[in-house]
Design a protein around this motif. Sequence first.
Motif, short mmCIF file in Angstrom:
data_model
loop_
_atom_site.label_atom_id
_atom_site.label_comp_id
_atom_site.label_asym_id
_atom_site.label_seq_id
_atom_site.Cartn_x
_atom_site.Cartn_y
_atom_site.Cartn_z
N ASP A 68 8.67 -2.73 -0.86
CA ASP A 68 8.24 -3.60 0.24
C ASP A 68 9.25 -4.71 0.44
OD1 ASP A 68 5.99 -2.09 0.18
OD2 ASP A 68 4.59 -3.74 -0.19
N ASP B 111 8.44 -7.76 1.25
CA ASP B 111 7.84 -9.09 1.04
C ASP B 111 8.03 -9.62 -0.38
OD1 ASP B 111 6.16 -7.42 -0.32
OD2 ASP B 111 4.49 -7.62 1.06
N GLN C 21 6.90 -8.50 -3.03
CA GLN C 21 5.77 -8.23 -3.93
C GLN C 21 6.21 -7.19 -4.95
OE1 GLN C 21 2.49 -7.35 -1.15
NE2 GLN C 21 1.41 -9.05 -2.08
N ARG D 37 1.81 1.21 -7.05
CA ARG D 37 2.44 0.69 -5.84
C ARG D 37 3.41 1.73 -5.30
NH1 ARG D 37 1.39 -4.20 -4.27
NH2 ARG D 37 3.31 -4.05 -3.10
N ARG E 193 2.98 -12.50 -1.58
CA ARG E 193 4.00 -12.31 -0.55
C ARG E 193 4.88 -13.55 -0.42
NH1 ARG E 193 4.53 -10.08 4.27
NH2 ARG E 193 3.78 -7.95 4.34
MG MG Z 1 3.01 -6.54 0.49
#
Ligand code: MG
Length: 314
Positions: free
Chosen positions: A95, A97, A99, A158, A202
């Motif tokens: 991702d 962001d 994360q 994830r 985030r």
């Molecule tokens: Mg995220």
Amino acid sequence: MKKLLSIVVPCYNEEESIPVYYDAMVKEMTEMNYIDFEIIFINDGSKDKTLPIIRDLAKKDKRIRYISFSRNFGKEAAILAGLRASKGDFVTTMDVDLQDPPSLLPDMYKGIVEEGYDCVATKSTSRHGYSFIRKIFTSLFYKIIGSISKIEMVAGARDYRLMTRQMVDAILSMTEYNRYSKGIFSFVGFDTKWIEYENQERVAGTTKWNFWKLFKYAVDGIVGFSTAPLIFASFIGILFCFIAFIMIIFIIIRTIIWSDPVAGWPSLVCIIFFVGGINLFCTGIIGEYLAKTYLETKKRPVYIIKETESKKRV
Ligand code: MG
Ligand code: UDP
């Protein structure tokens, strides 16, 4: 010669996160100087400045590539496009962001190169930062899918993982239209090492998921990787026939012994509603599978590319 690592990053309305992510990645990859890298940003039909930002990055830095979709096709489509475009000996999906911490990459790489795994995947130990309702439904989803699907899905997994070229090619050989990555990753097999980490907040922007989207995502996962709900529908049907049969015998005997006083209207209405509800529910289950089959047979493209770093609009 140095090996190449492709980093696939789906982005949807991420104008604030991209610059922060880019800096963090370049810093991390400078430390990992034993491997070359390319970052492939996939602009999934963003409505903000995501595209100009990645376009500029690609112009400045030749290690940055991008793919821009003609509209929003969803994260799964973005991951697929990134995997197809990747040229690396190793590929990671993450991702934008932050994360998915870039600092885990050296360990993940070691898992593959030194420990001989085909894939190093991550899961978060807590769902800290997510709402209470989301936590409940997420764990419920993993319980359900765990018990009805032959494919093992790890709770808290994830989409952040590092894979060998061989595994990526196996994933790309799965041609289905309804792509549910968590299931596909697990379907292709290969030796996977799991690394755990605390869930991160985030860095910027907001989550792209709402309850309804997550619910549909969960249904996609179940329908895509299990046919158990269909068996459940048949089972409920047989069960109700059996109950009806017992009731018929009961009523016949009762009529013979006590004749037939007319009563039981309220219970009859309840039963009609109940059976009607179950009927619709099961039709819905079948419909869900039929709809997926319908979409598969149309063989529509999973995404449409409007622009890439080498193919601009004329
Ligand atoms: Mg995220
Ligand atoms: N994303 C995407 N298309 C979408 C929704 C999300 O490419 O339709 C990307 C998003 O930009 C981010 C990643 O998928 O890089 C994960 O999204 P998000 O952080 O909103 O999900 P969460 O971390 O809350 O599960």
